[in-house]
Design a protein around this motif. Sequence first.
Motif, PDB file in Angstrom:
ATOM      1  N   SER A  14       0.832  -1.205   0.000  1.00  0.00           N
ATOM      2  CA  SER A  14       0.000   0.000   0.000  1.00  0.00           C
ATOM      3  C   SER A  14       0.860   1.246   0.000  1.00  0.00           C
ATOM      4  O   SER A  14       0.603   2.208  -0.724  1.00  0.00           O
ATOM      5  CB  SER A  14      -0.921   0.003   1.230  1.00  0.00           C
ATOM      6  N   ILE A  15       1.929   1.254   0.859  1.00  0.00           N
ATOM      7  CA  ILE A  15       2.825   2.407   0.909  1.00  0.00           C
ATOM      8  C   ILE A  15       3.522   2.605  -0.428  1.00  0.00           C
ATOM      9  O   ILE A  15       3.628   3.711  -0.955  1.00  0.00           O
ATOM     10  CB  ILE A  15       3.865   2.224   2.036  1.00  0.00           C
ATOM     11  N   SER A  16       3.970   1.492  -1.021  1.00  0.00           N
ATOM     12  CA  SER A  16       4.649   1.551  -2.322  1.00  0.00           C
ATOM     13  C   SER A  16       3.736   2.111  -3.396  1.00  0.00           C
ATOM     14  O   SER A  16       4.146   2.918  -4.223  1.00  0.00           O
ATOM     15  CB  SER A  16       5.128   0.154  -2.707  1.00  0.00           C
ATOM     16  N   ALA A  17       2.449   1.678  -3.367  1.00  0.00           N
ATOM     17  CA  ALA A  17       1.481   2.143  -4.369  1.00  0.00           C
ATOM     18  C   ALA A  17       1.276   3.650  -4.241  1.00  0.00           C
ATOM     19  O   ALA A  17       1.202   4.369  -5.241  1.00  0.00           O
ATOM     20  CB  ALA A  17       0.161   1.407  -4.204  1.00  0.00           C
ATOM     21  N   CYS A  18       1.182   4.145  -2.991  1.00  0.00           N
ATOM     22  CA  CYS A  18       0.982   5.574  -2.774  1.00  0.00           C
ATOM     23  C   CYS A  18       2.188   6.374  -3.272  1.00  0.00           C
ATOM     24  O   CYS A  18       2.048   7.413  -3.908  1.00  0.00           O
ATOM     25  CB  CYS A  18       0.752   5.859  -1.293  1.00  0.00           C
ATOM     26  N   ALA A  21       2.254   6.498  -7.110  1.00  0.00           N
ATOM     27  CA  ALA A  21       1.306   7.461  -7.657  1.00  0.00           C
ATOM     28  C   ALA A  21       1.846   8.885  -7.497  1.00  0.00           C
ATOM     29  O   ALA A  21       1.756   9.714  -8.394  1.00  0.00           O
ATOM     30  CB  ALA A  21      -0.043   7.316  -6.965  1.00  0.00           C
ATOM     31  N   GLN A  22       2.458   9.171  -6.315  1.00  0.00           N
ATOM     32  CA  GLN A  22       2.995  10.487  -6.047  1.00  0.00           C
ATOM     33  C   GLN A  22       4.166  10.792  -6.979  1.00  0.00           C
ATOM     34  O   GLN A  22       4.289  11.888  -7.516  1.00  0.00           O
ATOM     35  CB  GLN A  22       3.447  10.571  -4.583  1.00  0.00           C
ATOM     36  N   ASP A  23       5.058   9.799  -7.181  1.00  0.00           N
ATOM     37  CA  ASP A  23       6.200   9.981  -8.069  1.00  0.00           C
ATOM     38  C   ASP A  23       5.744  10.329  -9.482  1.00  0.00           C
ATOM     39  O   ASP A  23       6.304  11.214 -10.130  1.00  0.00           O
ATOM     40  CB  ASP A  23       7.056   8.708  -8.103  1.00  0.00           C
ATOM     41  N   GLU A  60       8.015   4.628 -17.110  1.00  0.00           N
ATOM     42  CA  GLU A  60       8.456   3.352 -16.545  1.00  0.00           C
ATOM     43  C   GLU A  60       7.604   2.955 -15.339  1.00  0.00           C
ATOM     44  O   GLU A  60       7.243   1.789 -15.174  1.00  0.00           O
ATOM     45  CB  GLU A  60       9.922   3.445 -16.132  1.00  0.00           C
ATOM     46  N   ILE A  61       7.258   3.947 -14.509  1.00  0.00           N
ATOM     47  CA  ILE A  61       6.403   3.671 -13.349  1.00  0.00           C
ATOM     48  C   ILE A  61       5.048   3.126 -13.810  1.00  0.00           C
ATOM     49  O   ILE A  61       4.546   2.128 -13.291  1.00  0.00           O
ATOM     50  CB  ILE A  61       6.207   4.953 -12.507  1.00  0.00           C
TER      51      ILE A  61
END
Length: 351
Positions: A14-18, A21-23, A60-61
Motif C-alpha cells: 500500500s505504501i509503495s502504491a501511494c 502514484a505520487q512519483d 516506466e512507473i
Amino acid sequence: MKTLKLIFFSLLFSISACLTAQDTKEHDKTIDKLIPKAKKNKLSDKQINALTISYHEANEIDFKAIMKLKESGQPNIWIEIYHRTNSINDRQCKIKILPDNIKSAMNFKQLNLEKEISNSKEKAELYIYAKTKHLLKDINEENLKEANYLVNQLCKINPQNGNIDELKLMLAIMPCERILFRVATQTELFLPEDFAQIVLDFDDNTMYGVPFDIAPNENTDYDMMILIMINEKIISPALKESATYEEKKDNLVAKVSDITLSKNCFILGEIEFIDVKNEKILIKTPFEIGSTFRHCYTEVDGDIAACSEETLQLINTEVIDFPCNEALLKDAARNLNLIIKNNYQKKLKKV
C-alpha cells in the motif's frame, strides 16, 4: 507468523502504491512546467535533462504498474490499466510536437498504444457494467458507494457508453423503498381528463422490485418521485393537399385528384427522477412524443372507365374526417406510456 508477514507485505504494498502514484504526479508536473519553453526551443541542458528523466521515469512507473496488474489476473485491473496507458499516451503526445533536436536529446521514440488503449477501455467498460449490477444485488452503503464510483469511472472512460443511463437508473431506483409516479404540467395545457391515467397505465407496479404508486398514499413516505412533466403541446392545423392530373383511355377522359389529409400533435416535456427526502433531481430526461394522422384517398371527376387499375383501387379507399385534438392528445399519451414501459419499466425489473 505467516499472518504477520502477510500484514506487513500488504502494508508495504500500500505504501509503495501511494509513493508510486505520487512519483508519477511529480514527474508529470515537471513535464507540464517545462513543455511551454520546450516548444520555443528555449530549454537549458539542465532543463532538457530534467524533462528527459521525468518523461522516461513516469512512463516506466506506469509500465511496471500495468505489468504487475496484468500478472495478478484479477478482473478489476482494467480501469487502472486504461488510465495508466492513457497517461503514457498523453505524455508522448506532449513530447512528439517538440522540436526534433529536443526529442533527439530525450531519446524519444513514439509508441503505438492505440490497440492497448482500445483493449483496456473495452475490458474496463465490461467489468464496470457487470460489477455494478452485481453490487446492486445486495443494497448496502458500502456497495452503493462502490457502484457510484464505478459508474463515475465509466462516464470518464466513455461518456457515450450505452449502459450509463441504465446503471444510473438502477442506482437511483434500487435503494428506494417506495416510489410515487406522477404526471404534471407547469401551465394550463387543457389536456384530456384521462391523459395522466393513460400515461400511467402499467401492467404491474414495481421497478427493480421497488413498488410504486400512481396516486399518493397519505400514510406512505416516498423515497422518490418519478415526475412526468408536460411542458408544451403543439397541434398543427388540419392540412388538406391535393394533386390533380388527367387519365385517358380511348376517347375517354377522367380528372383524378389524389388527396392527403394530415394533422400532427406533439407533447414536449421531461421525465424527472426526484430524491424526495433531499429535494434533489437525480436524473432529468427530455422527451418529445408525437401522434400523426395521415390519410390518403382519391376522387375522380369524369368517365371512370378512363382510369387505370391503380386509380380504380384507390377510389375505394374510405373517406374519413380529421380527428379532433383530444383524440390526437390521447394517442400521444398512449405513445408516451409505451416509451416509459419500453425504456424504463421493462428494464427496471428486479435484477
